[in-house]
Structure formats: C-alpha cells, structure tokens
Design an enzyme around this catalytic site. Structure first.
Site, PDB file in Angstrom:
ATOM      1  N   GLU A  75       0.819  -1.101  -0.124  1.00  0.00           N
ATOM      2  CA  GLU A  75      -0.020   0.086   0.005  1.00  0.00           C
ATOM      3  C   GLU A  75       0.644   1.318   0.033  1.00  0.00           C
ATOM      4  OE1 GLU A  75      -3.556  -0.185   1.891  1.00  0.00           O
ATOM      5  OE2 GLU A  75      -3.686  -2.372   1.830  1.00  0.00           O
TER       6      GLU A  75
HETATM    7  N1  CAA Z   1      -6.667  11.544  -3.736  1.00  0.00           N
HETATM    8  C1  CAA Z   1      -7.070  12.077  -4.856  1.00  0.00           C
HETATM    9  N2  CAA Z   1      -6.444  12.199  -5.958  1.00  0.00           N
HETATM   10  C2  CAA Z   1      -5.120  12.023  -5.974  1.00  0.00           C
HETATM   11  C3  CAA Z   1      -4.530  11.556  -4.711  1.00  0.00           C
HETATM   12  C4  CAA Z   1      -5.231  11.354  -3.613  1.00  0.00           C
HETATM   13  N3  CAA Z   1      -4.795  11.022  -2.851  1.00  0.00           N
HETATM   14  N4  CAA Z   1      -3.149  11.610  -4.955  1.00  0.00           N
HETATM   15  C5  CAA Z   1      -2.977  11.848  -6.526  1.00  0.00           C
HETATM   16  N5  CAA Z   1      -4.342  12.013  -6.861  1.00  0.00           N
HETATM   17  C6  CAA Z   1      -4.571  12.822  -8.246  1.00  0.00           C
HETATM   18  C7  CAA Z   1      -3.675  14.023  -8.438  1.00  0.00           C
HETATM   19  O1  CAA Z   1      -4.380  15.101  -7.895  1.00  0.00           O
HETATM   20  C8  CAA Z   1      -3.402  14.123  -9.724  1.00  0.00           C
HETATM   21  O2  CAA Z   1      -4.660  14.694 -10.300  1.00  0.00           O
HETATM   22  P1  CAA Z   1      -4.649  15.898 -11.577  1.00  0.00           P
HETATM   23  O3  CAA Z   1      -3.837  15.383 -12.637  1.00  0.00           O
HETATM   24  O4  CAA Z   1      -6.121  16.085 -11.795  1.00  0.00           O
HETATM   25  O5  CAA Z   1      -4.099  17.055 -10.947  1.00  0.00           O
HETATM   26  C9  CAA Z   1      -3.612  12.643 -10.376  1.00  0.00           C
HETATM   27  O6  CAA Z   1      -4.074  11.936  -9.281  1.00  0.00           O
HETATM   28  C10 CAA Z   1      -2.074  12.390 -10.410  1.00  0.00           C
HETATM   29  O7  CAA Z   1      -1.308  12.653  -9.421  1.00  0.00           O
HETATM   30  P2  CAA Z   1       0.153  12.655  -9.268  1.00  0.00           P
HETATM   31  O8  CAA Z   1       0.784  13.549 -10.416  1.00  0.00           O
HETATM   32  O9  CAA Z   1       0.524  13.057  -7.820  1.00  0.00           O
HETATM   33  O10 CAA Z   1       0.480  11.042  -9.460  1.00  0.00           O
HETATM   34  P3  CAA Z   1       1.754  10.349  -9.267  1.00  0.00           P
HETATM   35  O11 CAA Z   1       1.810   9.175 -10.262  1.00  0.00           O
HETATM   36  O12 CAA Z   1       3.003  11.052  -9.175  1.00  0.00           O
HETATM   37  O13 CAA Z   1       1.570   9.591  -7.850  1.00  0.00           O
HETATM   38  C11 CAA Z   1       2.123   8.853  -6.006  1.00  0.00           C
HETATM   39  C12 CAA Z   1       1.907   9.880  -6.909  1.00  0.00           C
HETATM   40  C13 CAA Z   1       1.967   9.175  -4.643  1.00  0.00           C
HETATM   41  C14 CAA Z   1       3.608   8.225  -5.899  1.00  0.00           C
HETATM   42  C15 CAA Z   1       1.134   7.326  -6.276  1.00  0.00           C
HETATM   43  O14 CAA Z   1       1.398   6.961  -7.625  1.00  0.00           O
HETATM   44  C16 CAA Z   1       1.125   6.205  -5.255  1.00  0.00           C
HETATM   45  O15 CAA Z   1       0.484   6.505  -4.371  1.00  0.00           O
HETATM   46  N6  CAA Z   1       2.099   5.148  -5.570  1.00  0.00           N
HETATM   47  C17 CAA Z   1       2.022   3.983  -4.876  1.00  0.00           C
HETATM   48  C18 CAA Z   1       0.944   3.103  -5.017  1.00  0.00           C
HETATM   49  C19 CAA Z   1       0.788   2.001  -4.091  1.00  0.00           C
HETATM   50  O16 CAA Z   1       0.403   2.320  -2.940  1.00  0.00           O
HETATM   51  N7  CAA Z   1       0.771   0.694  -4.735  1.00  0.00           N
HETATM   52  C20 CAA Z   1       0.689  -0.265  -3.984  1.00  0.00           C
HETATM   53  C21 CAA Z   1      -0.579  -1.101  -4.324  1.00  0.00           C
HETATM   54  S1  CAA Z   1      -1.959  -1.871  -3.689  1.00  0.00           S
HETATM   55  C22 CAA Z   1      -1.492  -2.851  -2.538  1.00  0.00           C
HETATM   56  O17 CAA Z   1      -0.400  -2.863  -1.885  1.00  0.00           O
HETATM   57  C23 CAA Z   1      -2.173  -4.055  -2.581  1.00  0.00           C
HETATM   58  C24 CAA Z   1      -2.574  -5.017  -1.469  1.00  0.00           C
HETATM   59  O18 CAA Z   1      -3.080  -6.185  -1.897  1.00  0.00           O
HETATM   60  C25 CAA Z   1      -2.063  -4.876  -0.105  1.00  0.00           C
END
Ligand code: CAA
Length: 380
Positions: free
Chosen positions: A363
């Site tokens: 996550e």
């Molecule tokens: N809430 C709402 N919108 C959001 C948001 C949030 N928390 N975070 C980003 N967004 C939106 C942004 O506002 C942006 O929108 P606009 O284009 O309209 O402005 C859009 O999403 C893109 O945002 P970013 O440019 O910030 O995106 P990014 O690719 O740079 O991502 C990141 C940022 C925080 C690194 C994100 O990619 C991330 O959280 N990555 C990790 C993913 C993860 O947790 N993976 C594990 C998955 S699941 C898992 O573990 C499953 C299981 O079985 C346990």
C-alpha cells in the site's frame, strides 16, 4: 482534547482481542508454516462484523467508525497479521471504494456480500512494472460499446486466489495519463481471467498472494466504478484509507511483540535476577513502549480525521510511515530480548518480525509515504 476511548470503543477492542486470543492464536504458527489461508476464521470474522466494519448496515455492514476499525486491526495484528491483512484489504480497499464510488446496483450486488464476509474482495493495482509508479499501468481495458475488454498482468494481489470479486485498475486511454485510468469489478471465474501460482513469502504467509492474468476478459459496462477516467483518483483515495489500516496493522505487530517481550523479560532469569531488572533490557522496553505509544497517536489521529470528514492523505501516510518503522525496529528488539528463544517459532516474535517487513512495502513503500508527506508540506 479527549484521549479516553468510549465505552463502545472499549467493548469493540475487547471483542477483537478476545477473538484474536481464542480463535486466531491456536493455529497461527501452523498457518504461517504451511501457508494456510484461514478460510473458517474469515467466515467467523464476517459473522463478527469485521469484514465490513465501516460499511452502512443497509448494505450488511457494521456501521462502525474508523477508530473502531483501527482498534480491531491492532488487536488482530498482535496475534495474526495474515488474518488482519485480509480484513484490511476487504474493508479499506474494496468495501470503502465500492461504497463511496459504486452505483446502487454494484452495492446491492457486491457490497452486501463483501461486508458480511460471504464474499472476499481483492484490489488489483500493482503490476510487474507499476508498483510505486501507479500511473504507468500496462493493463488495458478497451471500450467495446456495451463492455470493456481487459488484458494484462497484476502482481502481489492479496487474497488473489481466494477472492470472489476483484477491483481491477486498468488503462482505458494511454494519452490521458492518470485521467485515462478506470476501476472495474471483475468476478471470479470470468472467462480469460487466470490466477497464477501463490507467492512463497517471507511474512504474512497465511494470506494468499498471487499474480493474476487477464486475457481478453469481458467486463460489462455497468461494472466500471465511477465516471469515466476516475480510476486513478479512486485508487489513490482508496489507498489513503488503506494506509490507516496498514498503519494499525504495523502498530498491532509492534505492540504484540512488545507485550511478549515484556512478559518474557519478567520471567526469564540471568545473572541472578529477571532480565527486566537489567538496564540493558529495561531501556529497550522503555524505547519500545514510547515509540509504540507515539505510533498509536498517529494512527488514531488519522482515523479520527477520517471520521470527522477531514482530509487524511497526509496523516495516513505519516501514520503508516512511522508505525511500520516502529514495527520493524521493535520486532527485531523483541527477538533480541528473547535471546535464542526469539529465534524459535513457538515464541511468536520471529513471525512478528517477518510480518513487520511488509508493512514498509505494501500500500505504498515508506519512500512513497515520504513523497505524499513532502508534497503536502511543500504545497502548503
Ligand atoms: N486523492 C485524490 N486524488 C489524488 C490523490 C489522492 N490521494 N493522489 C493523487 N491524486 C490525483 C492528483 O490530484 C492528480 O490529479 P490531476 O491530474 O487532476 O491534478 C492525479 O491523481 C495524478 O497525481 P500525481 O501526479 O501526484 O501522480 P503520481 O503518479 O506522481 O503519484 C504517488 C503519486 C503518491 C507516488 C502514487 O503513484 C502512489 O501512491 N503510488 C503508490 C501506489 C501504491 O500504493 N501501490 C501499492 C498498491 S496496492 C497493494 O499494496 C495491494 C494489496 O493487496 C495490499
């Protein structure tokens, strides 16, 4: 400011504690060793309302708040982090997403079963080349009029071989970047959907983690969650709440290990006294108790903010970052306090130490939490 738990919260915590000690504890070493998924225990947790803790009772949920959720997660995780990750993913990543963004028909069809534990849910975002970099999805969902056709591979999916319904995040329009992503509900057994071999993991070995393959999987239009292009925001919002659950899991792993170490140190004698009387051990226990309490405050604050309808992206990332660090560091200390016994399965702390590591990875890794936190600091 009131730090005291309500009578109701104490009752909920005690019910989870009692369940963990009487039902989860007896088979936990064997499930870890043999990688056995706790099928019957998941059903029991469903009956207790743990699979849909925050879901509205009209959809079969328990209608509890996020504080209750973290209290339950902490108690389950003290004993069995494999069982608690099943609970966390079902609650935070599947039920929450569906209840918040799903249509009434989707809620009737799926949420009512997920919230009671009749169905288990899985959340499919990570891919071989898109774990942290979540916008770089390679899985595609092509719009074919009345349905979408999904193709691609998803990795490290919790409950991957056991789930009945899967939330799958896929790219529908590459040119639109994060706005060209959607979330879909895919049922177990849909043609073209294959579950790959189970992962042989370091920790949380009683949970069920798989790679999933989608080959021309036909998904009806009505199974898309939310408006077209909202899948990335859906995933990020859902993960924000998920991080509160995993932070509570890390807190539980840390406090479970601490409680075992404290008890052991009062029983084990060396150099003519119980080892807790040696400052080398007493200071370790003091550090553990302090850090665990600090982690608990962060976890509770994130849950409280969610309950108040405030933004919790920042606080949930901070809680997960810190609680998972505390879990890793102090499970190692708990093993150390146990000495040679700590290296042996029957004392439980070696399992908690192995389980702790994943809380710094799934996550969102600790590095991802720092991205979320620092972006928020720099924006304000
Ligand atoms: N809430 C709402 N919108 C959001 C948001 C949030 N928390 N975070 C980003 N967004 C939106 C942004 O506002 C942006 O929108 P606009 O284009 O309209 O402005 C859009 O999403 C893109 O945002 P970013 O440019 O910030 O995106 P990014 O690719 O740079 O991502 C990141 C940022 C925080 C690194 C994100 O990619 C991330 O959280 N990555 C990790 C993913 C993860 O947790 N993976 C594990 C998955 S699941 C898992 O573990 C499953 C299981 O079985 C346990």
């Amino acid at each position: 400011m009131n730090f005291k738990l309500s009578e109701e919260h104490i009752m909920i915590r005690d019910a989870a504690r009692d369940f963990a000690r009487t039902e989860l504890l007896p088979g936990v070493i064997e499930r870890d060793e043999k990688q056995h998924f706790p099928d019957d225990l998941v059903k029991k947790m469903g009956h207790l309302g743990f699979m849909g803790i925050m879901v509205d009772p009209k959809y079969g949920g328990s209608g509890m708040d996020a504080i209750s959720y973290v209290l339950i997660m902490e108690e389950l995780s003290k004993i069995d982090a494999s069982a608690s990750v099943i609970v966390s993913v079902n609650n935070s990543l599947v039920c929450y997403g569906l209840e918040t963004y799903g249509t009434e028909e989707q809620k009737e069809k799926y949420l009512t079963k997920l919230a009671t534990g009749e169905f288990i849910g899985a959340f499919c975002l990570s891919e071989p080349e898109a774990g942290s970099d979540a916008t770089s999805q390679k899985t595609t969902a092509i719009d074919k009029g009345d349905h979408y056709l999904i193709n691609g591979t998803k990795n490290w999916i919790t409950s991957g071989g056991r789930a009945d319904v899967y939330i799958v995040i896929a790219q529908t329009d590459k040119d639109k970047g994060s706005h060209g992503i959607n979330a879909f509900l895919v049922e177990k057994g849909t043609e073209g959907f294959h579950v790959g071999p189970k992962e042989d993991k370091l920790g949380i070995r009683g949970s069920d983690t798989h790679t999933l393959q989608f080959n021309d999987v036909k998904v009806p239009k009505e199974n898309r969650i939310g408006v077209n292009g909202s899948g990335f925001r859906f995933a990020m919002k859902t993960l924000s709440g998920g991080r509160i659950g995993i932070a509570a899991q890390a807190l539980g792993i840390a406090s479970g290990a601490y409680e075992l170490a404290l008890k052991y140190s009062k029983e084990r004698k060396a150099f003519g006294t119980e080892i807790c009387n040696h400052q080398a051990i007493a200071f370790k226990l003091a550090d553990m108790a302090t850090d665990i309490e600090a982690a608990r405050h962060l976890v509770m604050k994130a849950a409280w903010e969610k309950d108040q309808g405030l933004s919790y992206d920042y606080s949930s990332a901070m809680a997960k970052l810190y609680a998972s660090k505390v879990a890793m560091e102090h499970t190692v200390e708990a093993v150390q306090i146990h000495g040679g016994n700590g290296f042996v399965k029957e004392y439980h702390v070696e399992r908690l130490m192995r389980d702790a590591k994943i809380t710094q990875i799934y996550e969102g890794t600790s590095e991802i939490q720092k991205i979320v936190i620092s972006r928020s600091l720099l924006r304000d």
